[in-house]
Motif scaffolding. Structure first.
Motif, mmCIF file in Angstrom:
data_model
loop_
_atom_site.group_PDB
_atom_site.id
_atom_site.type_symbol
_atom_site.label_atom_id
_atom_site.label_comp_id
_atom_site.label_asym_id
_atom_site.label_seq_id
_atom_site.Cartn_x
_atom_site.Cartn_y
_atom_site.Cartn_z
ATOM 1 N N LEU A 14 -15.923 3.788 0.180
ATOM 2 C CA LEU A 14 -15.741 4.899 -0.764
ATOM 3 C C LEU A 14 -16.905 5.877 -0.706
ATOM 4 O O LEU A 14 -16.711 7.084 -0.843
ATOM 5 C CB LEU A 14 -15.556 4.362 -2.183
ATOM 6 N N HIS A 61 -13.471 12.346 -4.107
ATOM 7 C CA HIS A 61 -12.366 11.568 -4.664
ATOM 8 C C HIS A 61 -12.748 11.032 -6.045
ATOM 9 O O HIS A 61 -13.903 11.079 -6.449
ATOM 10 C CB HIS A 61 -12.033 10.387 -3.746
ATOM 11 N N ARG A 62 -11.750 10.511 -6.723
ATOM 12 C CA ARG A 62 -11.912 9.742 -7.951
ATOM 13 C C ARG A 62 -11.081 8.486 -7.760
ATOM 14 O O ARG A 62 -10.084 8.503 -7.035
ATOM 15 C CB ARG A 62 -11.408 10.511 -9.169
ATOM 16 N N HIS A 63 -11.466 7.391 -8.410
ATOM 17 C CA HIS A 63 -10.643 6.204 -8.287
ATOM 18 C C HIS A 63 -10.708 5.339 -9.527
ATOM 19 O O HIS A 63 -11.671 5.367 -10.286
ATOM 20 C CB HIS A 63 -11.024 5.387 -7.038
ATOM 21 N N SER A 114 -2.238 10.510 -5.047
ATOM 22 C CA SER A 114 -2.643 9.184 -5.499
ATOM 23 C C SER A 114 -2.386 8.205 -4.370
ATOM 24 O O SER A 114 -1.270 8.123 -3.857
ATOM 25 C CB SER A 114 -1.848 8.771 -6.739
ATOM 26 N N CYS A 168 -6.046 2.782 -7.672
ATOM 27 C CA CYS A 168 -5.531 4.120 -7.386
ATOM 28 C C CYS A 168 -6.677 5.069 -7.041
ATOM 29 O O CYS A 168 -7.607 5.235 -7.820
ATOM 30 C CB CYS A 168 -4.772 4.646 -8.593
ATOM 31 N N LEU A 169 -6.592 5.647 -5.864
ATOM 32 C CA LEU A 169 -7.560 6.628 -5.392
ATOM 33 C C LEU A 169 -6.915 8.003 -5.537
ATOM 34 O O LEU A 169 -5.770 8.188 -5.126
ATOM 35 C CB LEU A 169 -7.864 6.343 -3.923
ATOM 36 N N ASN A 170 -7.618 8.949 -6.124
ATOM 37 C CA ASN A 170 -7.076 10.298 -6.297
ATOM 38 C C ASN A 170 -7.908 11.293 -5.499
ATOM 39 O O ASN A 170 -9.127 11.318 -5.622
ATOM 40 C CB ASN A 170 -7.086 10.696 -7.777
ATOM 41 N N TYR A 225 -9.920 -1.407 -5.394
ATOM 42 C CA TYR A 225 -11.043 -0.826 -4.659
ATOM 43 C C TYR A 225 -12.386 -1.474 -4.982
ATOM 44 O O TYR A 225 -13.413 -1.029 -4.503
ATOM 45 C CB TYR A 225 -11.148 0.667 -4.985
ATOM 46 N N THR A 248 0.864 -1.177 0.000
ATOM 47 C CA THR A 248 0.000 0.000 0.000
ATOM 48 C C THR A 248 0.898 1.223 0.000
ATOM 49 O O THR A 248 2.091 1.126 0.293
ATOM 50 C CB THR A 248 -0.964 0.001 1.216
ATOM 51 N N LYS A 301 -8.924 1.253 -10.658
ATOM 52 C CA LYS A 301 -8.882 -0.090 -10.073
ATOM 53 C C LYS A 301 -8.142 -0.116 -8.739
ATOM 54 O O LYS A 301 -8.647 -0.623 -7.760
ATOM 55 C CB LYS A 301 -8.237 -1.065 -11.050
ATOM 56 N N TYR A 358 -2.644 4.247 -3.155
ATOM 57 C CA TYR A 358 -2.681 2.908 -3.734
ATOM 58 C C TYR A 358 -3.137 1.882 -2.712
ATOM 59 O O TYR A 358 -2.519 1.714 -1.667
ATOM 60 C CB TYR A 358 -1.302 2.520 -4.275
#
Length: 143
Positions: free
Chosen positions: A97, A103-105, A83, A109-111, A90, A73, A107, A85
């Motif tokens: 979430l 947020h955006r994500h 970013s 990676c969460l941003n 996810y 992680t 597979k 990980y």
């Protein structure tokens, strides 16, 4: 099929990397993320490639025969966002979430634009859930 991952663990200094993040808010958020990841995992971070701070590692062998080692992680303070990980991904964390915040994500990676946009408690839950999920698939080791 022996392949080497492009992203490998390095001996670069994590603290020096984080303190050198140019944007003040991104630097502050990165230092806070480091504290969160250290607290949740109990592990010392390592740099993976030039810009990913990783906690723990796991070795894998896919059905295709591809094998390698990767961080369990971690995060990267990118220019545009943070970013985060969570491996192996996810897909099973929709309920977390939904409570996380802005947020955006993808597979794995969460941003997020800023830590202020998300709930740190939920982030801690995500990190732990991701490690638990990964540990059911592969042997996760501390760094």
């Amino acid at each position: 099929m022996a392949q080497t991952n492009k992203t490998q663990a390095t001996e670069a200094d994590v603290t020096a990397f984080l303190e050198a993040v140019p944007h003040p808010r991104r630097r502050s958020d990165a230092l806070r993320l480091d504290a969160i990841f250290r607290d949740v995992t109990g592990w010392t971070p390592r740099m993976w490639g030039p810009s990913i701070v990783g906690y723990g590692r796991y070795a894998y062998v896919y059905d295709s025969g591809r094998a390698g080692e990767f961080l369990a992680t971690g995060f990267s303070p990118r220019k545009a966002n943070l970013s985060i990980y969570i491996l192996p991904g996810y897909a099973d964390f929709g309920d977390l979430l939904a409570r996380l915040g802005k947020h955006r994500h993808g597979k794995a990676c969460l941003n997020v634009n800023a830590l202020a946009d998300i709930d740190e408690g939920v982030l801690r839950e995500l990190i732990r859930a991701g490690l638990d999920d990964l540990g059911r698939r592969w042997t996760v080791e501390p760094t």
